[in-house]
Design a protein around this motif. Structure first.
Motif, PDB file in Angstrom:
ATOM      1  N   THR A  40      40.169  47.736  26.246  1.00 56.46           N
ATOM      2  CA  THR A  40      38.901  48.336  25.694  1.00 56.46           C
ATOM      3  C   THR A  40      39.283  49.962  25.830  1.00 56.46           C
ATOM      4  OG1 THR A  40      37.714  46.530  26.179  1.00 56.46           O
ATOM      5  CG2 THR A  40      36.459  48.717  25.727  1.00 56.46           C
ATOM      6  N   GLU A  41      39.740  50.471  26.913  1.00 52.79           N
ATOM      7  CA  GLU A  41      39.924  51.803  27.071  1.00 52.79           C
ATOM      8  C   GLU A  41      40.794  52.301  26.114  1.00 52.79           C
ATOM      9  OE1 GLU A  41      41.470  54.893  30.716  1.00 52.79           O
ATOM     10  OE2 GLU A  41      41.510  52.831  31.138  1.00 52.79           O
ATOM     11  N   ASP A  42      41.799  51.693  25.868  1.00 51.13           N
ATOM     12  CA  ASP A  42      42.923  52.175  24.871  1.00 51.13           C
ATOM     13  C   ASP A  42      42.109  52.084  23.305  1.00 51.13           C
ATOM     14  OD1 ASP A  42      44.819  52.927  26.526  1.00 51.13           O
ATOM     15  OD2 ASP A  42      45.953  50.898  26.698  1.00 51.13           O
ATOM     16  N   ILE A  43      41.558  51.167  23.355  1.00 49.47           N
ATOM     17  CA  ILE A  43      40.848  50.925  21.770  1.00 49.47           C
ATOM     18  C   ILE A  43      39.833  51.940  21.431  1.00 49.47           C
ATOM     19  CG2 ILE A  43      39.071  49.576  20.823  1.00 49.47           C
ATOM     20  CD1 ILE A  43      40.550  47.058  21.727  1.00 49.47           C
ATOM     21  N   ILE A  44      39.177  52.417  22.612  1.00 55.18           N
ATOM     22  CA  ILE A  44      38.462  53.616  22.333  1.00 55.18           C
ATOM     23  C   ILE A  44      38.813  54.731  22.050  1.00 55.18           C
ATOM     24  CG2 ILE A  44      36.059  54.950  23.551  1.00 55.18           C
ATOM     25  CD1 ILE A  44      35.341  52.520  24.838  1.00 55.18           C
ATOM     26  N   LYS A  45      39.927  55.117  22.809  1.00 60.19           N
ATOM     27  CA  LYS A  45      40.895  56.308  22.594  1.00 60.19           C
ATOM     28  C   LYS A  45      41.197  56.195  21.220  1.00 60.19           C
ATOM     29  CE  LYS A  45      44.383  59.332  24.875  1.00 60.19           C
ATOM     30  NZ  LYS A  45      44.972  59.620  23.295  1.00 60.19           N
TER      31      LYS A  45
ATOM     32  N   LEU B  79      41.024  38.024  36.597  1.00 64.35           N
ATOM     33  CA  LEU B  79      42.063  38.732  35.916  1.00 64.35           C
ATOM     34  C   LEU B  79      42.537  40.102  36.656  1.00 64.35           C
ATOM     35  CD1 LEU B  79      40.886  38.350  32.192  1.00 64.35           C
ATOM     36  CD2 LEU B  79      42.961  36.992  33.560  1.00 64.35           C
ATOM     37  N   GLU B  80      43.753  40.663  36.166  1.00 60.29           N
ATOM     38  CA  GLU B  80      43.826  41.866  36.775  1.00 60.29           C
ATOM     39  C   GLU B  80      43.257  43.130  36.193  1.00 60.29           C
ATOM     40  OE1 GLU B  80      48.140  41.893  35.583  1.00 60.29           O
ATOM     41  OE2 GLU B  80      47.796  42.543  33.544  1.00 60.29           O
ATOM     42  N   ASP B  81      43.196  44.191  36.794  1.00 64.86           N
ATOM     43  CA  ASP B  81      42.356  45.402  36.579  1.00 64.86           C
ATOM     44  C   ASP B  81      42.886  45.755  34.978  1.00 64.86           C
ATOM     45  OD1 ASP B  81      41.149  45.512  38.869  1.00 64.86           O
ATOM     46  OD2 ASP B  81      42.460  47.008  39.645  1.00 64.86           O
ATOM     47  N   GLY B  82      41.922  46.425  34.321  1.00 62.74           N
ATOM     48  CA  GLY B  82      41.950  46.543  32.733  1.00 62.74           C
ATOM     49  C   GLY B  82      41.574  45.674  31.928  1.00 62.74           C
ATOM     50  N   HIS B  83      41.228  44.549  32.394  1.00 57.35           N
ATOM     51  CA  HIS B  83      40.644  43.515  31.464  1.00 57.35           C
ATOM     52  C   HIS B  83      38.908  43.428  31.750  1.00 57.35           C
ATOM     53  CE1 HIS B  83      44.055  41.007  30.307  1.00 57.35           C
ATOM     54  NE2 HIS B  83      44.724  41.457  31.475  1.00 57.35           N
ATOM     55  N   CYS B  84      38.161  43.944  30.614  1.00 53.92           N
ATOM     56  CA  CYS B  84      36.945  43.778  30.663  1.00 53.92           C
ATOM     57  C   CYS B  84      36.333  42.582  31.167  1.00 53.92           C
ATOM     58  CB  CYS B  84      36.322  44.566  29.344  1.00 53.92           C
ATOM     59  SG  CYS B  84      36.597  43.232  27.907  1.00 53.92           S
ATOM     60  N   PHE B  85      36.775  41.254  31.037  1.00 51.83           N
ATOM     61  CA  PHE B  85      36.384  40.052  31.414  1.00 51.83           C
ATOM     62  C   PHE B  85      36.068  40.003  32.914  1.00 51.83           C
ATOM     63  CE2 PHE B  85      36.440  35.559  32.329  1.00 51.83           C
ATOM     64  CZ  PHE B  85      35.183  35.140  31.387  1.00 51.83           C
ATOM     65  N   LYS B  86      37.189  40.532  33.659  1.00 48.16           N
ATOM     66  CA  LYS B  86      37.172  40.785  35.146  1.00 48.16           C
ATOM     67  C   LYS B  86      36.028  41.604  35.443  1.00 48.16           C
ATOM     68  CE  LYS B  86      39.511  42.707  39.106  1.00 48.16           C
ATOM     69  NZ  LYS B  86      40.778  43.309  39.813  1.00 48.16           N
ATOM     70  N   ASP B  87      35.681  42.663  34.712  1.00 48.34           N
ATOM     71  CA  ASP B  87      34.825  43.721  35.135  1.00 48.34           C
ATOM     72  C   ASP B  87      33.285  43.044  34.885  1.00 48.34           C
ATOM     73  OD1 ASP B  87      36.548  45.725  35.557  1.00 48.34           O
ATOM     74  OD2 ASP B  87      36.432  46.532  33.540  1.00 48.34           O
ATOM     75  N   SER B  88      33.178  42.065  34.034  1.00 48.05           N
ATOM     76  CA  SER B  88      32.132  41.294  33.727  1.00 48.05           C
ATOM     77  C   SER B  88      31.685  40.266  34.759  1.00 48.05           C
ATOM     78  CB  SER B  88      32.185  40.549  32.029  1.00 48.05           C
ATOM     79  OG  SER B  88      32.079  41.548  31.225  1.00 48.05           O
ATOM     80  N   ILE B  89      32.754  39.850  35.288  1.00 47.03           N
ATOM     81  CA  ILE B  89      32.384  38.737  36.463  1.00 47.03           C
ATOM     82  C   ILE B  89      32.047  39.598  37.612  1.00 47.03           C
ATOM     83  CG2 ILE B  89      33.721  37.227  38.036  1.00 47.03           C
ATOM     84  CD1 ILE B  89      35.389  36.244  35.687  1.00 47.03           C
TER      85      ILE B  89
ATOM     86  N   GLN C  92      45.584  37.562  47.885  1.00 45.38           N
ATOM     87  CA  GLN C  92      44.857  38.321  46.822  1.00 45.38           C
ATOM     88  C   GLN C  92      45.638  38.097  45.549  1.00 45.38           C
ATOM     89  OE1 GLN C  92      44.045  42.365  48.274  1.00 45.38           O
ATOM     90  NE2 GLN C  92      41.723  41.880  48.057  1.00 45.38           N
ATOM     91  N   LEU C  93      44.984  37.673  44.473  1.00 48.79           N
ATOM     92  CA  LEU C  93      45.636  37.513  43.134  1.00 48.79           C
ATOM     93  C   LEU C  93      44.860  38.308  41.856  1.00 48.79           C
ATOM     94  CD1 LEU C  93      47.590  34.795  41.935  1.00 48.79           C
ATOM     95  CD2 LEU C  93      45.615  35.260  40.637  1.00 48.79           C
ATOM     96  N   ALA C  94      45.457  39.082  41.253  1.00 51.55           N
ATOM     97  CA  ALA C  94      45.105  39.102  39.948  1.00 51.55           C
ATOM     98  C   ALA C  94      46.167  39.019  38.794  1.00 51.55           C
ATOM     99  CB  ALA C  94      44.954  40.779  40.003  1.00 51.55           C
ATOM    100  N   SER C  95      45.705  38.078  37.899  1.00 54.83           N
ATOM    101  CA  SER C  95      46.577  37.755  36.742  1.00 54.83           C
ATOM    102  C   SER C  95      46.283  38.152  35.538  1.00 54.83           C
ATOM    103  CB  SER C  95      46.590  36.291  36.745  1.00 54.83           C
ATOM    104  OG  SER C  95      47.500  35.888  35.329  1.00 54.83           O
ATOM    105  N   GLY C  96      47.036  38.467  34.518  1.00 54.81           N
ATOM    106  CA  GLY C  96      46.721  38.931  33.221  1.00 54.81           C
ATOM    107  C   GLY C  96      46.672  37.790  32.412  1.00 54.81           C
ATOM    108  N   SER C  97      46.763  36.682  32.815  1.00 50.28           N
ATOM    109  CA  SER C  97      46.745  35.332  31.871  1.00 50.28           C
ATOM    110  C   SER C  97      45.717  34.606  32.512  1.00 50.28           C
ATOM    111  CB  SER C  97      48.117  34.871  31.902  1.00 50.28           C
ATOM    112  OG  SER C  97      47.968  33.382  31.345  1.00 50.28           O
ATOM    113  N   PHE C  98      44.915  33.782  31.622  1.00 53.01           N
ATOM    114  CA  PHE C  98      44.030  32.786  31.759  1.00 53.01           C
ATOM    115  C   PHE C  98      44.535  31.565  32.052  1.00 53.01           C
ATOM    116  CE2 PHE C  98      40.506  35.030  29.163  1.00 53.01           C
ATOM    117  CZ  PHE C  98      39.762  35.094  30.500  1.00 53.01           C
ATOM    118  N   ASP C  99      45.801  31.282  31.644  1.00 57.05           N
ATOM    119  CA  ASP C  99      46.520  30.193  31.819  1.00 57.05           C
ATOM    120  C   ASP C  99      47.015  30.081  33.213  1.00 57.05           C
ATOM    121  OD1 ASP C  99      46.380  29.272  29.141  1.00 57.05           O
ATOM    122  OD2 ASP C  99      48.156  30.224  28.516  1.00 57.05           O
TER     123      ASP C  99
END
Length: 313
Positions: free
Chosen positions: A129-134, A194-204, A220-227
């Motif tokens: 989202t951050e890159d999209i706004i930019k 999910l890992e940092d940078g994903h807005c779904f993580k921020d929503s949770i 501790q775990l942060a993943s870039g994938s729902f799978d």
């Protein structure tokens, strides 16, 4: 002074390298350098400090680049104005999508859209989202599909659908026997994220902000994938939360681990967004109409509680 020269200046300012800028401008490096030099001679100033690595803008160069962006953007809009007047739906359209929406939504509408609007060259890019706004602000994207609200006055938001959160709970979890789960049941440290940078993580994080934090896990775990989160949850390493559309393709065996929230469920608002100065409205309307047509049959939730993706301080 020409529009082409200004485009070359913007390209060098972006990539801070004449060779890379030339490649992205589809010209040779000597051609690009010569045109920028001609512009500098005409203006009797140096736009770039070539002695620096990477190349830097001079102080006056920074002001020239700001104005060049305005001029180039406005020149591009002339074609947009003509297309809008004629009702023409075609040409290049650059669309950004966030990673937690793209895998489920894109297959639902892309084939329909390309068949219905064959004159549109749709360029799709997966971005945060951050890159999209930019990129919307810089004119490198025409529109995007993200979780909203974004609270950005320069961005126009057009909601497409509301997507509830769904719990995926392993058999050894305290909530597995529950028919429905409540937000009050959640423990932040018990949820695979999910890992940092994903807005779904921020929503949770926003969803759980007022509830329990009890660090019982030995990792501790942060993943870039729902799978990945699904596989780890099934191994009994914690529960996770998924967007509703991501649950539709799960196997019947995996669906036995899903638990819906009590009504009204927490949900994300998914919107088509664009800069308020955008003129390709005929393309935006065509895209929204296509998505509305395919999503309506898959997701029809309205009684939900919208969770903001904006990380609260």
């Amino acid at each position: 002074m020409t529009i082409t020269q200004l485009k070359y200046v913007l390209s060098v300012a972006e990539y801070q390298n004449f060779t890379i800028a030339a490649e992205h401008s589809f010209v040779t490096q000597p051609t690009l350098s010569m045109q920028i030099q001609k512009l500098e001679e005409e203006l009797e100033v140096k736009i770039f400090n070539r002695s620096k690595k990477p190349i830097e803008l001079t102080e006056v160069g920074k002001k020239i680049v700001q104005q060049a962006k305005v001029i180039v953007d406005e020149s591009n809009r002339i074609t947009d104005i003509v297309h809008q007047q004629k009702g023409y739906v075609g040409g290049e359209f650059k669309l950004g999508m966030i990673p937690t929406i793209m895998p489920t939504l894109l297959p639902m509408f892309l084939n329909n859209f390309t068949k219905k609007y064959p004159k549109v060259k749709l360029i799709i890019e997966e971005l945060t989202t951050e890159d999209i706004i930019k990129k919307l602000t810089d004119g490198h994207l025409d529109a995007a599909i993200v979780a909203t609200p974004l609270e950005n006055e320069a961005i126009k938001e057009r909601p497409l659908y509301y997507e509830p959160f769904v719990g995926l709970i392993p058999e050894n979890h305290r909530l597995f026997q529950s028919k429905y789960i409540a937000v009050e049941d959640l423990e932040m440290e018990d949820i695979l994220l999910l890992e940092d940078g994903h807005c779904f993580k921020d929503s949770i994080i926003n969803l759980c902000r007022n509830y329990k934090v009890d660090n019982k896990k030995g990792f501790q775990l942060a993943s870039g994938s729902f799978d990945t989160l699904i596989k780890l949850s099934k191994e009994g390493l914690g529960m996770t939360l998924l967007p509703y559309l991501h649950t539709l393709d799960l196997s019947e065996k995996d669906k036995k681990h899903l638990r819906e929230f009590q009504s009204p469920p927490p949900a994300r608002e998914v919107s088509l967004i664009y800069h308020r100065s955008q003129l390709k409205m005929q393309l935006i309307e065509a895209l929204k109409k296509t998505i509305d047509g395919v999503v309506r049959g898959a997701i029809s939730f309205s009684d939900v509680k919208i969770i903001s993706p904006i990380q609260k301080k």
